[in-house]
Design a protein around this motif. Sequence first.
Motif, PDB file in Angstrom:
ATOM      1  N   VAL A   1      -8.574  -5.469   3.416  1.00 36.58           N
ATOM      2  CA  VAL A   1      -7.784  -4.355   2.607  1.00 36.58           C
ATOM      3  C   VAL A   1      -8.226  -4.807   1.143  1.00 36.58           C
ATOM      4  CG1 VAL A   1      -5.477  -3.474   2.039  1.00 36.58           C
ATOM      5  CG2 VAL A   1      -5.757  -4.099   4.204  1.00 36.58           C
ATOM      6  N   GLU A   2      -8.466  -3.910   0.276  1.00 42.19           N
ATOM      7  CA  GLU A   2      -8.761  -3.958  -0.899  1.00 42.19           C
ATOM      8  C   GLU A   2      -7.397  -4.432  -1.811  1.00 42.19           C
ATOM      9  OE1 GLU A   2     -11.865  -4.004  -2.440  1.00 42.19           O
ATOM     10  OE2 GLU A   2     -12.549  -3.605  -0.133  1.00 42.19           O
ATOM     11  N   GLU A   3      -7.537  -5.350  -2.715  1.00 41.32           N
ATOM     12  CA  GLU A   3      -6.590  -5.586  -3.664  1.00 41.32           C
ATOM     13  C   GLU A   3      -5.797  -4.321  -4.468  1.00 41.32           C
ATOM     14  OE1 GLU A   3      -5.530  -8.515  -7.529  1.00 41.32           O
ATOM     15  OE2 GLU A   3      -7.201  -8.941  -6.293  1.00 41.32           O
ATOM     16  N   GLU A   4      -6.813  -3.504  -5.017  1.00 39.93           N
ATOM     17  CA  GLU A   4      -6.580  -2.184  -5.409  1.00 39.93           C
ATOM     18  C   GLU A   4      -5.423  -1.468  -4.699  1.00 39.93           C
ATOM     19  OE1 GLU A   4      -8.978   1.641  -5.849  1.00 39.93           O
ATOM     20  OE2 GLU A   4      -9.800   0.067  -7.105  1.00 39.93           O
ATOM     21  N   HIS A   5      -5.681  -1.449  -3.337  1.00 38.70           N
ATOM     22  CA  HIS A   5      -4.775  -0.752  -2.154  1.00 38.70           C
ATOM     23  C   HIS A   5      -3.364  -1.473  -2.298  1.00 38.70           C
ATOM     24  CE1 HIS A   5      -3.776   1.858   0.706  1.00 38.70           C
ATOM     25  NE2 HIS A   5      -3.221   0.981   1.551  1.00 38.70           N
ATOM     26  N   LEU A   6      -3.238  -2.662  -2.253  1.00 39.43           N
ATOM     27  CA  LEU A   6      -2.264  -3.704  -2.123  1.00 39.43           C
ATOM     28  C   LEU A   6      -1.113  -3.421  -3.376  1.00 39.43           C
ATOM     29  CD1 LEU A   6      -3.491  -6.667  -0.294  1.00 39.43           C
ATOM     30  CD2 LEU A   6      -2.249  -4.743   0.526  1.00 39.43           C
ATOM     31  N   ARG A   7      -2.007  -3.104  -4.606  1.00 38.40           N
ATOM     32  CA  ARG A   7      -1.316  -2.892  -5.923  1.00 38.40           C
ATOM     33  C   ARG A   7      -0.689  -1.672  -6.048  1.00 38.40           C
ATOM     34  NH1 ARG A   7      -1.774  -7.109  -9.831  1.00 38.40           N
ATOM     35  NH2 ARG A   7      -3.073  -8.635  -9.134  1.00 38.40           N
ATOM     36  N   GLN A   8      -1.168  -0.628  -5.252  1.00 43.58           N
ATOM     37  CA  GLN A   8      -0.846   0.736  -5.333  1.00 43.58           C
ATOM     38  C   GLN A   8       0.941   0.888  -5.107  1.00 43.58           C
ATOM     39  OE1 GLN A   8      -2.825   3.068  -2.564  1.00 43.58           O
ATOM     40  NE2 GLN A   8      -4.454   3.417  -3.997  1.00 43.58           N
ATOM     41  N   PRO A   9       1.483   1.708  -6.073  1.00 43.41           N
ATOM     42  CA  PRO A   9       2.939   2.264  -5.775  1.00 43.41           C
ATOM     43  C   PRO A   9       3.015   2.791  -4.220  1.00 43.41           C
ATOM     44  CG  PRO A   9       2.017   3.121  -7.829  1.00 43.41           C
ATOM     45  CD  PRO A   9       0.852   2.637  -7.036  1.00 43.41           C
ATOM     46  N   VAL A  10       4.415   2.794  -3.978  1.00 44.86           N
ATOM     47  CA  VAL A  10       4.791   3.233  -2.680  1.00 44.86           C
ATOM     48  C   VAL A  10       4.459   4.572  -2.322  1.00 44.86           C
ATOM     49  CG1 VAL A  10       6.601   3.646  -1.066  1.00 44.86           C
ATOM     50  CG2 VAL A  10       6.422   1.313  -2.187  1.00 44.86           C
ATOM     51  N   ASP A  11       4.961   5.337  -3.434  1.00 44.57           N
ATOM     52  CA  ASP A  11       4.516   6.884  -3.535  1.00 44.57           C
ATOM     53  C   ASP A  11       3.349   7.219  -3.337  1.00 44.57           C
ATOM     54  OD1 ASP A  11       7.267   7.190  -3.825  1.00 44.57           O
ATOM     55  OD2 ASP A  11       7.056   7.578  -6.137  1.00 44.57           O
ATOM     56  N   GLN A  12       2.308   6.421  -4.065  1.00 45.74           N
ATOM     57  CA  GLN A  12       0.774   6.716  -4.039  1.00 45.74           C
ATOM     58  C   GLN A  12       0.472   6.515  -2.668  1.00 45.74           C
ATOM     59  OE1 GLN A  12      -1.458   4.822  -6.977  1.00 45.74           O
ATOM     60  NE2 GLN A  12      -3.100   5.681  -6.735  1.00 45.74           N
TER      61      GLN A  12
END
Length: 185
Positions: free
Chosen positions: A150-161
């Motif tokens: 999993v990319e870090e960018e994905h883990l930082r995305q808000p729940v809604d996104q």
Amino acid sequence: MSEVPGSNLISPVVSLAKGSEPLKKRRAAKWGATAAVVVAAGVSLWAWEPWVDRSPFTALVAGASPVTDPGSKTESGECTPNLAGEAVVIYDASGKSKLASGIEPSTGEVLPSSYGDVAGWCFYVTRIDGLPGGEGTYKVQVGRGNLVTVEEEHLRQPVDQQREGMRKTKLPPDDAPAPELPAEQ
């Protein structure tokens, strides 16, 4: 003509103008040292990457699972994820060093019909505090399942996104062979 003592010597000013060999060597040595310092600073900056956010953050691991027990849906739209109570572990990119962990939540929300293939599924989010930033990619394992990159960018995305991302999920037809899961590492 009378000779002045020492007149046959070249003055230091004339020596600089003519470019004596020792002076040329000193200049070359200074330029070489300056270039070495600039290269070393550049390499250090590239290795250090000060522009990368390495501060710990709260990772959001979203998922959806089919609701296998119709009794697990409530009238308020809540549901129980299939892996409720299972551990979620995040490792470094190699999958060898454990960085942080959390527990799958016991409740989720039923996705509405506008979510296409995953409509009616139980959407849930696991919050994992204290994940060190700056890794780029991580390996995530839920329960005793396979490690997934999993990319870090994905883990930082808000729940809604992340929830919106579920709209794009396409499931294979019922008669299609099951997709290959990545090998456990």
